[in-house]
Design an enzyme around this catalytic site. Structure first.
Site, mmCIF file in Angstrom:
data_model
loop_
_atom_site.group_PDB
_atom_site.id
_atom_site.type_symbol
_atom_site.label_atom_id
_atom_site.label_comp_id
_atom_site.label_asym_id
_atom_site.label_seq_id
_atom_site.Cartn_x
_atom_site.Cartn_y
_atom_site.Cartn_z
ATOM 1 N N TYR A 70 71.282 -17.097 51.935
ATOM 2 C CA TYR A 70 71.290 -15.626 51.984
ATOM 3 C C TYR A 70 72.113 -15.145 53.179
ATOM 4 O O TYR A 70 73.203 -14.653 53.030
ATOM 5 C CB TYR A 70 69.863 -15.077 52.049
ATOM 6 C CG TYR A 70 69.802 -13.576 51.944
ATOM 7 C CD1 TYR A 70 69.925 -12.952 50.705
ATOM 8 C CD2 TYR A 70 69.653 -12.785 53.068
ATOM 9 C CE1 TYR A 70 69.889 -11.563 50.595
ATOM 10 C CE2 TYR A 70 69.618 -11.402 52.982
ATOM 11 C CZ TYR A 70 69.736 -10.799 51.746
ATOM 12 O OH TYR A 70 69.716 -9.430 51.636
ATOM 13 N N SER A 115 72.050 -10.996 45.709
ATOM 14 C CA SER A 115 72.287 -9.788 46.483
ATOM 15 C C SER A 115 73.305 -10.083 47.589
ATOM 16 O O SER A 115 74.442 -10.425 47.299
ATOM 17 C CB SER A 115 70.961 -9.257 47.042
ATOM 18 O OG SER A 115 71.102 -7.948 47.511
ATOM 19 N N ASP A 130 70.047 -2.322 37.589
ATOM 20 C CA ASP A 130 70.046 -2.610 39.023
ATOM 21 C C ASP A 130 70.639 -1.402 39.749
ATOM 22 O O ASP A 130 71.844 -1.181 39.728
ATOM 23 C CB ASP A 130 70.861 -3.873 39.324
ATOM 24 C CG ASP A 130 70.746 -4.313 40.780
ATOM 25 O OD1 ASP A 130 70.199 -3.528 41.588
ATOM 26 O OD2 ASP A 130 71.181 -5.425 41.099
ATOM 27 N N HIS A 137 67.101 -5.229 40.292
ATOM 28 C CA HIS A 137 67.565 -6.125 41.345
ATOM 29 C C HIS A 137 66.712 -7.389 41.438
ATOM 30 O O HIS A 137 67.112 -8.349 42.087
ATOM 31 C CB HIS A 137 67.572 -5.379 42.679
ATOM 32 C CG HIS A 137 68.462 -5.982 43.710
ATOM 33 N ND1 HIS A 137 69.817 -6.176 43.513
ATOM 34 C CD2 HIS A 137 68.202 -6.459 44.952
ATOM 35 C CE1 HIS A 137 70.342 -6.732 44.589
ATOM 36 N NE2 HIS A 137 69.393 -6.920 45.473
#
Length: 702
Positions: A463, A543, A626, A661
């Site tokens: 991430y 994301s 989303d 999302h």
């Protein structure tokens, strides 16, 4: 396997000059809302048809679907919350699309179903989001999420009768739930968006309102707003004794808050009179609780890894005083339970908890088993108990009740496992990034493979952004990958929240390339250590992690066999133009500022696809609803990748319907998406599932 014939995508000759650079954007039309633009909807339909045809031919898909379904089919509980002698908790029997909410009268009382979201929508895509009982436990305020959107509907339940009250709040977003006594509550919302802009328009003018039960939303009282600073967000909390309202205000994703307080004992005389405790937007301030007029906060002011401080509002000009100072470990949060403080620490991305007295003296440490994540520890001053969840990569979340005075824990709900956790090795290693920085890496694989020194196709996850820490946790999808014979690795990249402010700062803005270097170095380490074979490394991120995958695939396409970019931020020059994207400038910078623009353009996945280079197999995944990272990011990136001369491996997109999302996604969709992603990654990284031979997989790949 032959590369798919991609659907034709219209290219437009749109070129803009920015700071002396000509920037092409031939697929800007794909930014349009798929729900409102027939041409975009047609493109999505044609792409899904091609992707579905490819995924359905993969020999591993049925095995993964069956195994994920079996591994997710176990009774799961949420951490209980106590109010007025009642215990509220979520439970999923196994394959229910959404968890139900139950209540018990007394710890040993019979359980009663309060809310069952599984009947709220035919497709299971309407979810129970947050919920909060009133202090007496007689009322329940809850939020409803539809189709994965960030918008919320707020409703109220009479707990004893099980009947819903007439109250209904629309257009709530990024809100806490805060009861004021038993007759009303505080919430945060944006103005009702203009027609057709709800899922793409920028969010401005956040405000805190008070709703009195039994009245219409139009009659709600405005408690706090900043019309002169339209970009600010505001969240309201109420202290456990119901005396104080604490409102924290911020402008972006950074934990930098102004703090204001309302004394509700003076409300009848003074109304919603606010007193400012922190006026600058410089540091994080997390409300813990109060005892009388004294408030506790966890803050990183003067302590990048956080410390615990108090302030006494009875003093004329109160000042913050330290209770527990900064340590080497990161102080994530604190709660007051009974006459004690429970402190949650993060040490090398794994949880540790400690009980201390209200003056900060250590009482006892909570023993947690191995590398894992502890969460919960909810409660209030005077409570004799608290509940927490503990999980790891090979341990689904178990719920424990802790006697706060003795520190003794006992199981409240433990899952029945359908695999042997002892068959898997969970270890943490440290590797060196490009600039020599020491980076943590979790590695999970079968003990038999580790002892035999076998290299296994590996799924590497990352991430690296927004001060968010990746910690150990169970996933039925990941466990299916492990059962198939793969290894799983998770890198704690710079930009995350594993080590506090300095770690975060080292991976954002002009330092963003460090995140990509860390991830690439993790992949190289896995291969060099013989954990992963050459040609056997798959990567995944969602994301900001989707941005990570897109960027490193551009920079090192030779390193990876396959990639899954989930709901990613792919156009770094236009991310701030949609919904909540404007908040992300804290991590990414401002595209309209030249220095930031040049950094962003250098790594933007959409703008840096390289023709004439063999790319790994890429599966982009997103969803039509989303409204956090709008799907246009993924649409444009996929179209550009398919247009480029990027090798013979497939570059596909999977667009889910009525999913956002990620949160609120029904179990059926989790299983189907997980099977699609894992079968794609397994096929292109050479992972054979138990029912297929290596020869069959090799033949299929040809």
């Amino acid at each position: 396997m032959k590369s798919p014939d991609y659907p034709e995508t219209r290219r437009e000759s749109l070129v803009e000059e920015q700071f002396g650079k000509s920037v092409a954007d031939p697929y800007r039309w794909l930014e349009n809302d798929v729900r409102n633009d027939p041409q975009v909807a047609d493109w999505v339909s044609r792409q899904n048809t091609v992707t579905r045809a490819h995924l359905d031919t993969l020999p591993q898909r049925d095995w993964f679907a069956q195994r994920i379904r079996a591994l997710i089919d176990y009774e799961r509980f949420g951490v209980p919350v106590k109010a007025g002698g009642r215990y509220f908790y979520a439970r999923n029997a196994g394959l229910q699309n959404q968890a139900q909410l139950f209540v018990r009268h007394g710890l040993q009382g019979a359980s009663r179903l309060l809310l069952d979201p599984n009947g709220w929508a035919a497709d299971g895509a309407t979810a129970l989001d947050a919920w909060k009982p009133s202090a007496s436990g007689k009322r329940l305020l809850f939020s409803v999420q539809d189709g994965g959107s960030d918008w919320r509907m707020l409703r109220v339940l009479d707990v004893d009768s099980g009947e819903r009250l007439s109250d209904e709040i629309k257009w709530a977003k990024f809100t806490d739930l805060a009861w004021i006594g038993e007759d009303g509550f505080l919430y945060s919302r944006f103005p009702e968006p203009e027609q057709g802009t709800a899922f793409q328009g920028r969010n401005y003018d956040h405000a805190v309102y008070y709703h009195r039960l039994g009245t219409e939303q139009e009659a709600d009282e405005l408690v706090f707003a900043t019309p002169e600073q339209r970009e600010m967000n505001h969240a309201a909390e109420v202290t456990p004794d119901g005396r104080y309202v604490v409102i924290r205000s911020s402008t972006g994703t950074d934990a930098r808050y102004q703090v204001r307080v309302i004394d509700l004992t003076e409300r009848e005389r003074d109304g919603w009179k606010l007193r400012t405790l922190v006026s600058d937007l410089a540091h994080d301030w997390q409300l813990v609780a109060n005892v009388g007029t004294k408030l506790w906060f966890v803050t990183n002011k003067g302590a990048p890894r956080y410390r615990l401080m108090t302030i006494d509002l009875a003093e004329g000009e109160p000042e913050f005083a330290e209770v527990v100072g900064e340590r080497k470990e990161l102080l994530e949060r604190a709660t007051i339970i009974g006459d004690y403080l429970v402190l949650n620490y993060l040490k090398d991305a794994s949880s540790h908890a400690e009980v201390v007295s209200l003056d900060g003296k250590s009482v006892h440490t909570l023993g947690l088993n191995g590398l894992g994540t502890a969460s919960g520890f909810e409660g209030k001053p005077g409570d004799p108990e608290t509940f927490y969840a503990y999980s790891s990569f090979n341990q689904p979340a178990a719920i424990y009740r802790m006697d706060i005075a003795t520190g003794q824990s006992e199981p409240f709900a433990e899952p029945e496992l359908k695999f042997d956790p002892e068959a898997y090795l969970v270890e943490q290693r440290f590797y060196r990034s490009k600039d020599g920085t020491r980076v943590p890496l979790f590695i999970v694989r079968s003990k038999a493979a580790a002892e035999a020194g076998l290299a296994q196709p590996t799924l590497l996850y990352g991430y690296g952004g927004f001060d968010i820490a990746l910690t150990p946790g169970y996933s039925a999808v990941r466990m299916a990958w492990l059962e198939a014979g793969g290894a799983f690795a998770m890198a704690n990249l710079r930009g995350g929240g594993e080590y506090g402010k300095d770690w975060h700062d080292a991976g954002r803005l002009a330092n963003k390339q460090n995140v990509f270097d860390d991830f690439i170095a993790a992949g190289e380490y896995l291969i060099a250590q013989g954990i992963t074979p050459e040609g056997g490394l798959s990567i995944q991120g969602g994301s900001n992690g989707g941005l990570l995958v897109g960027a490193v695939v551009n920079q090192r396409p030779d390193l990876f066999a396959a990639a899954n970019a989930q709901v990613g931020v792919m156009d770094m020059l236009r991310f701030d133009r949609f919904t909540a994207g404007r908040y992300w400038v804290d991590d990414y910078g401002y595209p309209e500022r030249e220095a930031d623009f040049r950094v962003l353009l250098a790594y933007s996945p959409y703008h840096n696809i390289r023709s004439g280079v063999d790319y790994p197999a890429v599966l982009v995944t997103t969803a039509d609803t989303d409204d956090r990272v709008v799907p246009g990011h993924s649409f444009k990136y996929t179209a550009a990748l398919q247009h480029a001369d990027a090798g013979d491996k497939p570059h596909l997109i999977r667009v889910e319907t009525r999913a956002g999302h990620g949160s609120g996604k029904p179990t059926d969709k989790v299983i189907e998406e997980g099977a699609d992603i894992l079968s794609f990654l397994a096929y292109w990284s050479g992972l054979q599932v138990p029912s297929f031979s290596s020869a069959e997989v090799a033949e299929a790949r040809r």
